[in-house]
Structure formats: C-alpha cells, structure tokens
Design an enzyme around this catalytic site. Structure first.
Site, PDB file in Angstrom:
ATOM      1  N   PHE A   1       1.008   6.840   4.377  1.00 31.73           N
ATOM      2  CA  PHE A   1      -0.057   6.731   5.378  1.00 31.73           C
ATOM      3  C   PHE A   1       0.248   7.640   6.569  1.00 31.73           C
ATOM      4  CE2 PHE A   1      -1.927   3.747   8.786  1.00 31.73           C
ATOM      5  CZ  PHE A   1      -3.212   4.253   8.626  1.00 31.73           C
TER       6      PHE A   1
ATOM      7  N   SER B   1       6.740   5.111   1.258  1.00 32.11           N
ATOM      8  CA  SER B   1       5.746   4.137   1.693  1.00 32.11           C
ATOM      9  C   SER B   1       4.620   4.004   0.651  1.00 32.11           C
ATOM     10  CB  SER B   1       5.211   4.506   3.074  1.00 32.11           C
ATOM     11  OG  SER B   1       4.447   3.457   3.632  1.00 32.11           O
ATOM     12  N   LEU B   2       3.384   4.395   0.995  1.00 30.97           N
ATOM     13  CA  LEU B   2       2.306   4.384  -0.006  1.00 30.97           C
ATOM     14  C   LEU B   2       2.629   5.295  -1.175  1.00 30.97           C
ATOM     15  CD1 LEU B   2      -0.992   4.406   2.115  1.00 30.97           C
ATOM     16  CD2 LEU B   2       0.074   2.460   0.955  1.00 30.97           C
TER      17      LEU B   2
ATOM     18  N   ASP C   1      11.321   2.993   1.079  1.00 27.20           N
ATOM     19  CA  ASP C   1      10.660   1.915   1.804  1.00 27.20           C
ATOM     20  C   ASP C   1       9.201   1.756   1.372  1.00 27.20           C
ATOM     21  OD1 ASP C   1      11.353  -0.159   3.597  1.00 27.20           O
ATOM     22  OD2 ASP C   1      10.010   0.664   5.081  1.00 27.20           O
TER      23      ASP C   1
ATOM     24  N   HIS D   1      11.080   2.287   9.288  1.00 27.64           N
ATOM     25  CA  HIS D   1      10.374   2.676   8.057  1.00 27.64           C
ATOM     26  C   HIS D   1      10.876   4.028   7.541  1.00 27.64           C
ATOM     27  CE1 HIS D   1       7.219   2.038   5.211  1.00 27.64           C
ATOM     28  NE2 HIS D   1       6.367   2.925   5.695  1.00 27.64           N
TER      29      HIS D   1
END
Length: 456
Positions: A88, A164-165, A188, A258
């Site tokens: 993101f 992430s995504l 993550d 993150h």
C-alpha cells in the site's frame, strides 16, 4: 552491454556504453493528490540485471513488455528471477528501499530482478481499494510468469519477495500456479482485511515450495499468526527497537515497525552478520533462555533469518510450520551477541532478582541488564538466563556482575553464588567462576576461567 544511469534523485537519463542514449525506466512517482483522487491500476515491470549496475551510483531499469518479455534482451530465461512486490502506498511516493534491495540481490547473485510497480492501484487513501487490486496484480503477474515459463524458466526458479500487501499478492500468484513457485519471502504481510481469512484469501505455506515470513508489526499493520514454513518474530514481532513510540514522530510512527522487515531482509543478503533465529513457542520463552539448544533443531543448527534460510528448507518443510524468535539492535546490521548464563546458588532461602553483566577487554566494555522478569535463585538449583549485548567484545578479560531485587524498601540481600558460567551462543569457550558473594546493588569484578580447564 553496460548502462549508466544516475539514481532517481539525480535524474533518469541513461547511456549505453557505446555512447548511444536510452531512457531508464523509473518507478511511478505520485503524490497525495493522486491518492486522494484515486488511481486506476497499471502494472509495470522494471528489470534490473548486473548489466544495469556499474558502480555505487549508477543503476538503470528497463521496462518489460508483458506480452513479449524477451523482447528486452537483458531478460535471460536461464537465470533465476526475483520479483520485488511493494504494498500500500497511501501518499503515492515510490518505496525508498526498492533500488537498494535490487542492488543487493544482484551483488549477491546473477539474477533477473524485476520490480513490480503497481503504484497506480496502490496509491489511494482508501486502503480497501488497494486490497481489491491485489487480485488483479496477481492475475497480471501470473500471466507474465507463465510467459517466462514458456521460454524455459522453470517455476522453481522464481523467488517472490512481497512487502505488506505484496506478500499476499505473492500468495495469490502461488495459488494460481499450484504452489510450484520456488520461494516466497513475505516481509511483514498486511494484517488488515487478511486476518481471520481462509488460506485461499491470503498467503499460506502451500503457495510455494518454500515460504519464509518476517513479522515486525503484528500489533498494527502486520499479520500476527504464522503464514509460512518458517515465521520469524524479531523482538517478538511487534514494537521494534529504535522506532518511535508516539505519533509526534509523524509518518515514521506508522511505518517504522512495518518497514523494519525490509531492512532486516536486506541486511541478510550481504551477510554483514547472521541473524540467528531460535525455534520457540514464544518470545517470553526465548528471553527466559528456554530455546537456545540449536543442535537439537537440525544438523545445521538454528536457522538464519532472510536470504539464506533455504539452507534449512528440507527441515522446515518437513516440520510444517516453525515459529522463531530473536532480538535485534535498533541499527544495521542489527545483530546482538548472546550468552547463556548458568548460575547455581547456595542461599538457604529463595531469592528473586535481576542481574547486570559487564564484559571487559583491555580498553572496552559492554553491558546488559537481564530484566525480562525477576529470576528465581533456589538452593543448589541451576538457573539459566539469556544475556544479550549490543555488540561483541573479544577477548573477554574480566567480568563484572551485580544483583538487585528491584525493591528499595526491603533489606538488602546477598546472593551466594556457588558457580556461574557464561556460554557464547555460537562458538568460543565458556567462561566460568566459583564462590562469589553478590551484595545487592554492589558490583563484583573477576577474571573468568575457561570452563574447559575447570571442573564445571
């Protein structure tokens, strides 16, 4: 041929070494205005190879054609291929780490490194729209990977590195390819909108032949539960040392934990030091020193975090899912130095308290306080503790130790130590000492004896 291209902050012009000009492809650079207005998904694939990197400041990417990837002659079907997939992007800016990650991978191995630029689709203040686009990105990339397979690249030669995504995008690709992808490294993985979902709606161990996952923000933006064959939880998987703890720090408050997963993984590529991960049920058990016997895990010892985790692939795949824990410093290269401290006391009454240790060489010292929780010291009972120092120090010529109960209202106690040993977690000789009396809050310094020369 070599290409010469200044980094994005210096410009984007690029030159062939023959003198002819060719434009470098740049990652899509958007801003908050685009994120507020919303962006339509557009997936761009930026290729980096060793031919693109000539020195510390020169790096150049070439954009690939989705339908005809090998129209770009630098894409070599016989080389392994690593994809870097971001997550993101709420402000629309390019990730600050992607070119460094690409460079480190190429310095380590001769690869096709492909940065998946889906910034148009990820740049949106509405996170749910970006989540919806992850499936479309996965469809796009799956078709591209199948094109490469048609030209002779086996699916086992692909390594998807998803942030992430991007971690769940990697999982969706793996599902579409029936788990034949060689490796997925998830940095993550995003938690919101994926926590509690079934395996076909998120990353899971069946998505590749080997799935390794680093959790660094599980209490906020990341995913808490295990998702791979091995899941790493540095510093417990939540708050990371050196990251801000208040919103007054601005955007760093939201992204530092993150993004720490990315920097830990990058640190593992050039192997400045090896972050060793300890299979354990919890971070608390690790800090208690209950999970330090690496020789029981495999013939190769405990696994390393990051790029070289494949050394333990067979063991990890056979075990199913393995959770690991370790602690880090707040700066690169992040590695701490650990000792198992074994103490036998002869107080007739049980004592509870904390230890502070210092190791001295000729002109340096390092210090740590073992204060995870109060340790219990019982008569003639060995208590094992974990001492972690921010750096290594050799040779250790002297050791200082002090004991405290943490309660200034009670009478000061003495801790009578029958024997103490300090065993480095990785190599080197254990250090021993006998017959010490520790008066509360008073430091005692001694010259240790190599345990191999003692009767300990």
């Amino acid at each position: 041929m070599f290409h010469y291209c200044l980094l994005a902050l210096l410009g984007t012009s690029c030159m062939w070494d023959t003198g002819s000009a060719e434009e470098c492809a740049s990652f899509t650079d958007l801003d908050l205005h685009h994120a507020i207005a919303g962006t339509s998904l557009d997936v761009r694939l930026l290729l980096y190879t060793r031919a693109n990197i000539t020195n510390i400041t020169n790096i150049c990417a070439h954009e690939l054609n989705h339908l005809n990837p090998f129209s770009q002659p630098e894409l070599n079907a016989s080389r392994p291929t690593a994809f870097i997939i971001h997550g993101f992007r709420p402000t629309g800016s390019p990730p600050g780490w992607y070119e460094l990650l690409a460079r480190l991978l190429l310095e380590r191995d001769d690869l096709n490194v492909i940065v998946v630029d889906w910034n148009r689709g990820a740049a949106n203040i509405n996170y749910f729209i970006a989540v919806k686009n992850t499936r479309k990105v996965a469809d796009n990339m799956t078709a591209f990977i199948l094109k490469m397979e048609e030209h002779g690249t086996p699916l086992s030669a692909f390594h998807l590195i998803g942030v992430s995504l991007g971690a769940h995008i990697s999982g969706f690709i793996g599902t579409k390819l029936n788990g034949s992808i060689g490796r997925i490294t998830a940095l993550d993985p995003a938690g919101p909108e994926f926590t509690g979902k079934p395996p076909d709606s998120r990353l899971d161990p069946t998505d590749a032949q080997f799935v390794d996952v680093i959790h660094t923000d599980m209490d906020a933006l990341g995913f808490r539960k295990p998702l791979g064959h091995i899941d790493y939880y540095p510093n417990g998987g939540g708050d990371q040392p050196g990251c801000p703890r208040t919103i007054l720090a601005g955007s760093a408050y939201f992204k530092c934990d993150h993004q720490r997963s990315v920097y830990l993984f990058m640190n593992s590529i050039n192997r400045t030091c090896d972050l060793i991960a300890y299979p354990c049920e919890s971070y608390s058990d690790f800090l208690d020193g209950k999970c330090l016997e690496c020789d029981k895990f495999s013939g190769e010892g405990c696994p390393w975090l990051g790029y070289d985790a494949t050394k333990w692939k067979d063991t990890l795949v056979k075990r199913g899912q393995t959770k690991t824990y370790f602690s880090t410093n707040n700066w690169s290269p992040f590695c701490k130095t650990g000792y198992r401290v074994d103490i036998v006391t002869w107080n007739s009454e049980t004592r509870w308290g904390f230890l502070t240790l210092k190791l001295h060489s000729k002109d340096q010292e390092i210090e740590t306080r073992i204060d995870h929780k109060a340790a219990e010291f019982k008569l003639y009972t060995k208590q094992s503790l974990l001492a972690q120092f921010d750096r290594d120090l050799q040779p250790v010529e002297r050791v200082s130790i002090s004991f405290s109960t943490g309660n200034g209202l009670k009478p000061r106690y003495k801790l009578r130590v029958l024997r103490i040993s300090l065993t480095p977690l990785h190599g080197r000789t254990s250090l021993c000492r006998y017959d010490l009396v520790l008066e509360e809050s008073k430091e005692v310094t001694f010259r240790p004896i190599p345990c191999e020369n003692s009767n300990f």
